[in-house]
Design a protein around this motif. Structure first.
Motif, mmCIF file in Angstrom:
data_model
loop_
_atom_site.group_PDB
_atom_site.id
_atom_site.type_symbol
_atom_site.label_atom_id
_atom_site.label_comp_id
_atom_site.label_asym_id
_atom_site.label_seq_id
_atom_site.Cartn_x
_atom_site.Cartn_y
_atom_site.Cartn_z
ATOM 1 N N TYR A 195 0.923 -0.995 0.173
ATOM 2 C CA TYR A 195 0.116 -0.089 0.088
ATOM 3 C C TYR A 195 0.932 1.380 0.075
ATOM 4 C CZ TYR A 195 -3.251 -3.570 1.418
ATOM 5 O OH TYR A 195 -4.096 -4.775 1.684
ATOM 6 N N ASP A 196 1.570 1.503 -1.116
ATOM 7 C CA ASP A 196 2.433 2.474 -1.153
ATOM 8 C C ASP A 196 1.872 4.027 -0.749
ATOM 9 O OD1 ASP A 196 4.405 0.535 -1.719
ATOM 10 O OD2 ASP A 196 4.666 0.912 -3.746
ATOM 11 N N TYR A 197 0.851 4.062 -1.367
ATOM 12 C CA TYR A 197 0.138 5.338 -1.252
ATOM 13 C C TYR A 197 -0.101 5.762 0.407
ATOM 14 C CZ TYR A 197 -4.278 3.003 -0.532
ATOM 15 O OH TYR A 197 -5.173 2.286 -0.088
ATOM 16 N N VAL A 198 -0.439 4.573 1.212
ATOM 17 C CA VAL A 198 -0.554 4.976 2.528
ATOM 18 C C VAL A 198 0.732 5.156 3.047
ATOM 19 C CG1 VAL A 198 -1.545 3.739 4.552
ATOM 20 C CG2 VAL A 198 -2.556 3.371 2.585
ATOM 21 N N ALA A 199 1.901 4.460 2.847
ATOM 22 C CA ALA A 199 3.233 4.847 3.106
ATOM 23 C C ALA A 199 3.536 6.394 2.832
ATOM 24 C CB ALA A 199 4.205 3.688 2.558
ATOM 25 N N SER A 200 3.029 6.766 1.403
ATOM 26 C CA SER A 200 3.544 8.021 1.222
ATOM 27 C C SER A 200 2.718 8.998 2.282
ATOM 28 C CB SER A 200 2.985 8.181 -0.286
ATOM 29 O OG SER A 200 3.251 9.341 -0.691
ATOM 30 N N GLU A 201 1.543 8.819 2.388
ATOM 31 C CA GLU A 201 0.779 9.603 3.311
ATOM 32 C C GLU A 201 1.299 9.760 4.619
ATOM 33 O OE1 GLU A 201 -3.124 8.135 3.299
ATOM 34 O OE2 GLU A 201 -3.671 8.991 1.458
ATOM 35 N N ALA A 202 1.660 8.539 5.174
ATOM 36 C CA ALA A 202 2.429 8.543 6.415
ATOM 37 C C ALA A 202 3.957 9.462 6.515
ATOM 38 C CB ALA A 202 2.894 7.112 6.907
ATOM 39 N N ALA A 203 4.627 9.230 5.563
ATOM 40 C CA ALA A 203 5.768 9.905 5.195
ATOM 41 C C ALA A 203 5.488 11.403 5.126
ATOM 42 C CB ALA A 203 6.559 9.601 4.010
ATOM 43 N N GLN A 204 4.416 11.948 4.434
ATOM 44 C CA GLN A 204 4.144 13.303 4.411
ATOM 45 C C GLN A 204 3.918 13.852 5.627
ATOM 46 O OE1 GLN A 204 4.118 15.198 1.688
ATOM 47 N NE2 GLN A 204 4.316 16.863 3.114
ATOM 48 N N ILE A 205 3.314 13.235 6.492
ATOM 49 C CA ILE A 205 3.258 13.577 8.145
ATOM 50 C C ILE A 205 4.561 13.753 8.771
ATOM 51 C CG2 ILE A 205 2.247 12.825 10.344
ATOM 52 C CD1 ILE A 205 -0.385 13.242 9.119
ATOM 53 N N LEU A 206 5.437 13.054 8.393
ATOM 54 C CA LEU A 206 6.784 12.979 9.175
ATOM 55 C C LEU A 206 7.335 14.222 8.607
ATOM 56 C CD1 LEU A 206 7.904 9.387 9.116
ATOM 57 C CD2 LEU A 206 7.115 10.755 11.248
ATOM 58 N N ARG A 207 7.286 14.459 7.158
ATOM 59 C CA ARG A 207 7.826 15.707 6.643
ATOM 60 C C ARG A 207 7.377 17.075 7.121
ATOM 61 N NH1 ARG A 207 7.907 12.244 2.092
ATOM 62 N NH2 ARG A 207 5.875 12.924 1.371
ATOM 63 N N ASP A 208 5.798 16.878 7.312
ATOM 64 C CA ASP A 208 5.099 18.265 7.864
ATOM 65 C C ASP A 208 5.638 18.377 9.199
ATOM 66 O OD1 ASP A 208 3.903 18.059 5.415
ATOM 67 O OD2 ASP A 208 2.000 17.588 6.483
ATOM 68 N N LEU A 209 5.875 17.211 10.094
ATOM 69 C CA LEU A 209 6.318 17.480 11.439
ATOM 70 C C LEU A 209 7.774 17.804 11.755
ATOM 71 C CD1 LEU A 209 4.653 14.174 13.120
ATOM 72 C CD2 LEU A 209 4.319 16.410 13.509
ATOM 73 N N GLN A 210 8.624 17.484 10.630
ATOM 74 C CA GLN A 210 10.097 18.054 10.783
ATOM 75 C C GLN A 210 9.971 19.372 10.427
ATOM 76 O OE1 GLN A 210 11.695 14.693 8.544
ATOM 77 N NE2 GLN A 210 11.772 13.533 9.953
ATOM 78 N N ALA A 211 9.387 19.780 9.219
ATOM 79 C CA ALA A 211 9.229 21.234 9.014
ATOM 80 C C ALA A 211 8.808 21.970 9.851
ATOM 81 C CB ALA A 211 8.432 21.292 7.815
#
Length: 93
Positions: A71-87
């Motif tokens: 489920y790569d699209y779900v992984a991508s959504e989770a990774a986006q949350i991490l990027r947002d938090l880091q930013a």
């Protein structure tokens, strides 16, 4: 009007919960690890570093399980949350 850190964190919690629920529906099972980490993040929403750590664990586990299941699209959504938090954390520093 700029959102407060706490309100942004609560928004990210909601987004993370939705991502976990989506993956649970795809896999047909409850994901105890990510849910537990998300619960701990919710209890530390006013404590920046602890909150970030729990969110990283929750979304990291979710992304890993999503990739394993294809489920790569779900992984991508989770990774986006991490990027947002880091930013967000970088902006706070």
């Amino acid at each position: 009007m700029q959102q407060t850190n706490a309100s942004v964190r609560v928004q990210k919690l909601d987004e993370a919960k939705d991502i976990i629920v989506e993956l649970e529906e795809q896999k047909g099972m409850e994901l105890g690890g990510p849910r537990g980490a998300l619960f701990r993040a919710a209890s530390t929403v006013d404590s920046g570093q602890a909150y970030i750590g729990h969110m990283e664990k929750a979304m990291g586990q979710t992304a890993g399980l999503a990739i394993e299941g294809g489920y790569d699209y779900v992984a991508s959504e989770a990774a986006q949350i991490l990027r947002d938090l880091q930013a967000s954390q970088a902006n706070d520093d």
